[in-house]
Design an enzyme around this catalytic site. Structure first.
Site, short mmCIF file in Angstrom:
data_model
loop_
_atom_site.label_atom_id
_atom_site.label_comp_id
_atom_site.label_asym_id
_atom_site.label_seq_id
_atom_site.Cartn_x
_atom_site.Cartn_y
_atom_site.Cartn_z
N ASP A 117 50.35 54.31 23.40
CA ASP A 117 50.27 53.80 24.75
C ASP A 117 51.41 54.45 25.53
OD1 ASP A 117 49.95 51.75 26.86
OD2 ASP A 117 51.83 51.03 26.03
N1 LIG Z 1 49.87 43.25 37.62
C1 LIG Z 1 49.82 44.51 38.08
N2 LIG Z 1 50.59 44.86 39.11
C2 LIG Z 1 50.57 46.11 39.56
N3 LIG Z 1 49.81 47.08 39.07
C3 LIG Z 1 49.03 46.79 38.05
C4 LIG Z 1 49.00 45.51 37.50
N4 LIG Z 1 48.12 45.50 36.47
C5 LIG Z 1 47.66 46.75 36.40
N5 LIG Z 1 48.19 47.53 37.34
C6 LIG Z 1 47.87 48.93 37.60
O1 LIG Z 1 46.86 49.32 36.70
C7 LIG Z 1 47.33 50.36 35.85
C8 LIG Z 1 46.80 50.13 34.47
O2 LIG Z 1 47.37 48.97 33.95
P1 LIG Z 1 47.43 48.70 32.46
O3 LIG Z 1 48.20 47.44 32.27
O4 LIG Z 1 46.06 48.77 31.91
O5 LIG Z 1 48.22 49.95 31.88
P2 LIG Z 1 49.79 50.20 31.83
O6 LIG Z 1 50.41 49.12 31.05
O7 LIG Z 1 50.37 50.46 33.15
O8 LIG Z 1 49.83 51.57 31.07
P3 LIG Z 1 49.75 51.76 29.53
O9 LIG Z 1 48.33 51.61 29.19
O10 LIG Z 1 50.25 53.14 29.32
O11 LIG Z 1 50.63 50.72 28.93
C9 LIG Z 1 48.81 50.31 35.94
O12 LIG Z 1 49.39 51.58 35.74
C10 LIG Z 1 49.04 49.81 37.35
O13 LIG Z 1 48.99 50.88 38.24
#
Ligand SMILES: Nc1ncnc2c1ncn2[C@@H]1O[C@H](COP(=O)(O)OP(=O)(O)OP(=O)(O)O)[C@@H](O)[C@H]1O
Ligand SMILES: [Zn+2]
Length: 736
Positions: free
Chosen positions: A412
């Site tokens: 990840d």
């Molecule tokens: N609560 C939130 N607030 C702001 N942006 C969000 C939120 N949840 C998701 N996002 C947006 O959606 C994207 C994908 O979120 P997700 O949690 O699936 O992945 P991540 O944790 O950012 O990345 P990774 O999969 O590498 O851990 C994020 O990069 C962000 O841009």
């Protein structure tokens, strides 16, 4: 993203873990035992175990009922689960204490000498036989008792075989040898028992690292030394420089360098100040610290590590299941051969019936699969313990054995390759330059309110930065009025962002995917985003019903050891791929920095799962390394799920994962593979050796030149060597 150490811990045995169900009694129920592992504790601990664990405790005994040691001598193979309570007592009945074993050995030796030197004559002879009988009775009563019970159930446990062999030898006039064999056998069992027990409880030594007392602040504000067990949650505890931390807590005052080696395996010092977590067992080196206690005695991270490792030891590694099946066949096979020899050799080979019977009895003794059966658990338990000491918490022997087969590792991005603590590096209203100063402030307010409601690292970065801005700006007096409850209908949109109503207006804060889905994207916007993405930044957008109102770019830093960790994996022939929810260009930038060739972005949690399944298809056994809730499905699906266990990981990820990396050090993934390969080597060395000794004696017995006590000594010697070889793994140090 929980903030207290105890709440983001893998709860061993909680739903969805790879661990067996947690027994009802938690560690805390045994505080007195937990610290007294320095003296002979066989009894306490085995009983401890027997009622805590539903399965036979890492018992090596085959279903066929090998009686071999490990504090269990389960002659009642399948009865384990059913009658745990009473077999604990029975096990210990089978093995006498060292004093009796010693006395029996001395008597057996005396009988041997008597046989050699005493003058002929019935009286002398009878006295010698009495000596031998006494030795057998002293050491072997328990064996006879459990052997008879097995026979009554038509089960051929090793105890039954030993009883038959010893009695038979005695009756054919080999009474000194019968005595020696029984005494040596029991001595060997005791030694193996102790070794297995030590291996199993080595992990408990970690508990001793947390002091039993704490300097707690009383209601009068004075600090007083009290037992750690009596310190309530929320109490303030002071830790002097040079002292160990007694419980988990959050620093409230002071700065210091802290050695967290017992937890993370990392002896590098961590600089800590107010707000940072402290773990029980760590050493506070330089400064005085005050902390607010966040977990009671028996519930600390250290306690949970020990508990998780103990649970892991209960689950059977695949090699062990294989050996168990093998042993279940081996014992009856040898028995059949023994009968064939006793009957066949006099008829076909012209052996005297006494000789044939004697060699058949040797085969009976050899039917004991001890060395074979003890080889695996000692090795696996030692490896699990060594791993835990280096901050690799492996929740079962299966994961330990599976790691060497890994062909690919999916990682990840946020929180795994990067620190997972992004900061806001730039933000602007949108469309560019169109907003008035008031609109600018209102936009920031709205974004802050939405972001503050979320635990997502991106949201937290935005909230933190905007909060700091709001605190110093003229807007200060408006901040309290628009408190968190100004947001209504708040919802998280997994993989996208969040939404909520402010002043009746529906707003979203999320990524480009979300904005595209709402039909609010434009080429100009996407061009602006691409610029940030190239630099590895993630962009989040604030949009209302009419369109995008602001753009927030956050940047996260790559973990220091990430490139080295990736290189190590590649050197092991393992393909690495990044799977991220973030947008592809950003992910590619970070992947490049880490030296990873393949990157997948904009993945929803279920997409991560599919991407992982695709990797398993294309590349073979695949591990997933992750930290977030969105990683949990993939962690569960992966051949091995690694969760980052240090700062910032979600409890969900750690519960789902089969391996928790307490130090957040990605190099531990390659270490785990290395340990798995090493464990595999030791396992098969042990198995080959134990089998080799048996084959050798088989030959000797068939040639008619094996003796009973050679067979017992060889079994004992093989067991001890195999145990020593397995215990070597406790000193494993990883790649550094
Ligand atoms: N609560 C939130 N607030 C702001 N942006 C969000 C939120 N949840 C998701 N996002 C947006 O959606 C994207 C994908 O979120 P997700 O949690 O699936 O992945 P991540 O944790 O950012 O990345 P990774 O999969 O590498 O851990 C994020 O990069 C962000 O841009
Ligand atoms: Zn044995």
């Amino acid at each position: 993203m929980n903030s207290t150490p105890h709440s983001r811990w893998p709860l061993p045995g909680a739903q969805g873990t790879a661990l067996p169900p947690t027994p009802p009694a938690p560690l805390a129920a045994h505080p007195p035992h937990d610290h007294d592992h320095d003296h002979d504790h066989d009894h306490d601990h085995d009983h401890d175990h027997d009622h805590r664990t539903p399965a036979p405790v890492a018992s090596a005994c085959a279903p066929a009922g090998c009686g071999c040691s490990h504090g269990s001598s389960h002659s009642d193979g399948d009865g384990h689960g059913a009658d745990d309570g009473n077999h604990a007592g029975h096990d210990h009945g089978a093995l006498p204490g060292w004093a009796r074993v010693g006395a029996a050995l001395a008597l057996a030796l005396l009988a041997e000498l008597w046989h050699l030197f005493a003058p002929a004559g019935h009286t002398w002879q009878a006295a010698g036989m009495a000596l031998a009988a006494a030795a057998i009775a002293l050491s072997g009563l328990g064996i006879y008792r459990s052997g008879l019970r097995d026979l009554a159930r038509l089960r051929l446990g090793i105890h039954a075989l030993m009883a038959v062999a010893v009695t038979g030898a005695f009756l054919i006039g080999q009474w000194p040898e019968a005595a020696m064999v029984m005494a040596l056998y029991v001595a060997a069992e005791r030694i193996e028992d102790g070794a297995m027990d030590r291996a199993r409880h080595a992990i408990r030594q970690l508990l001793a690292l947390a002091p039993d007392s704490a300097d707690m602040q009383g209601s009068d504000g004075q600090f007083q030394r009290v037992p750690a067990r009596s310190v309530p949650l929320g109490a303030t505890v002071r830790i002097a420089p040079g002292a160990r931390v007694p419980l988990d807590g959050t620093i409230t005052r002071g700065h210091s360098a802290v050695n967290q080696a017992p937890i993370t395996g990392e002896s590098a010092l961590a600089d800590k100040g107010p707000g940072k977590p402290l773990y029980a067992g760590s050493i506070n080196t330089t400064g005085e610290l005050d902390m607010r206690v966040t977990s009671a005695a028996g519930q600390t991270t250290l306690d949970r590590i020990v508990h998780a490792v103990e649970q892991a030891q209960v689950s059977r590694a695949p090699t062990q299941r294989f050996i168990d099946r093998f042993a279940a066949l081996y014992t009856p096979t040898v028995l059949v051969l023994a009968v064939a020899l006793a009957v066949g050799a006099p008829l076909l080979l012209d052996w005297g019936w006494r000789d044939a019977l004697y060699q058949a009895l040797v085969l009976l003794v050899m039917a004991c699969p001890c060395a074979l059966v003890i080889a695996t658990p000692v090795t696996v338990v030692s490896a699990l313990t060594a791993a835990a000491r280096h901050g690799i918490l492996i929740k079962g022997g299966s994961a330990l054995e599976a790691a060497r087969h890994l062909r690919a590792v999916a990682l990840d991005k946020t929180g795994t390759l990067t620190h997972g603590q992004p900061t806001l590096v730039a933000w602007q209203t949108w469309p560019e330059g169109a907003a008035s100063a008031t609109q600018h402030t209102a936009t920031a307010q709205a974004a802050l309110l939405l972001a503050a409601r979320s635990d997502h690292p991106v949201s937290r970065a935005i909230a933190q930065a905007l909060q700091a801005g709001a605190g110093s700006a003229a807007a200060r007096h408006t901040a309290p009025t628009l408190s968190a409850d100004a947001v209504e209908h708040f919802t998280a949109l997994p993989g996208r962002g969040v939404q909520g109503h402010i002043n009746g207006q529906p707003l979203v804060l999320g990524n480009l995917r979300l904005v595209q889905e709402r039909g609010q994207s434009s080429p100009a916007l996407e061009a602006a985003l691409a610029q940030h993405a190239e630099q590895g930044r993630s962009v989040t957008l604030l949009a209302d019903a009419h369109g995008v109102r602001a753009l927030f770019a956050v940047a996260d830093t790559l973990r220091a050891h990430a490139p080295e960790a990736i290189a190590q994996l590649q050197a092991l022939g393992i393909t690495t791929v990044v799977l991220s929810g973030d947008n592809l260009a950003t992910v590619q930038a970070i992947a490049r920095e880490a030296g990873i060739l393949e990157a997948r972005g904009a993945l929803l949690p279920e997409d991560k799962l599919n991407a992982l399944a695709e990797m398993q298809q294309r590349l073979g056994a695949t591990a997933m390394v992750g930290d977030g809730i969105n990683d949990a499905p993939a962690l569960a699906r992966a051949d091995i799920g690694f969760a980052m266990g240090g700062n910032g990981s979600t409890g969900m990820a750690m519960e789902t994962a089969t391996v928790v990396l307490m130090s957040d050090d990605l190099r531990r993934v390659a270490d785990t593979v290395g340990l798995s390969r090493r464990t595999h080597r030791v396992l098969w060395q042990n198995i080959a050796f134990a089998l080799g000794v048996k084959v050798l004696f088989f030959g000797l017995a068939l040639a008619g030149s094996a003796t009973l006590w050679m067979a017992v000594l060889a079994d004992m010697g093989a067991s001890l060597l195999v145990v020593a070889n397995g215990l070597r793994l406790r000193r494993w140090r990883g790649q550094r």
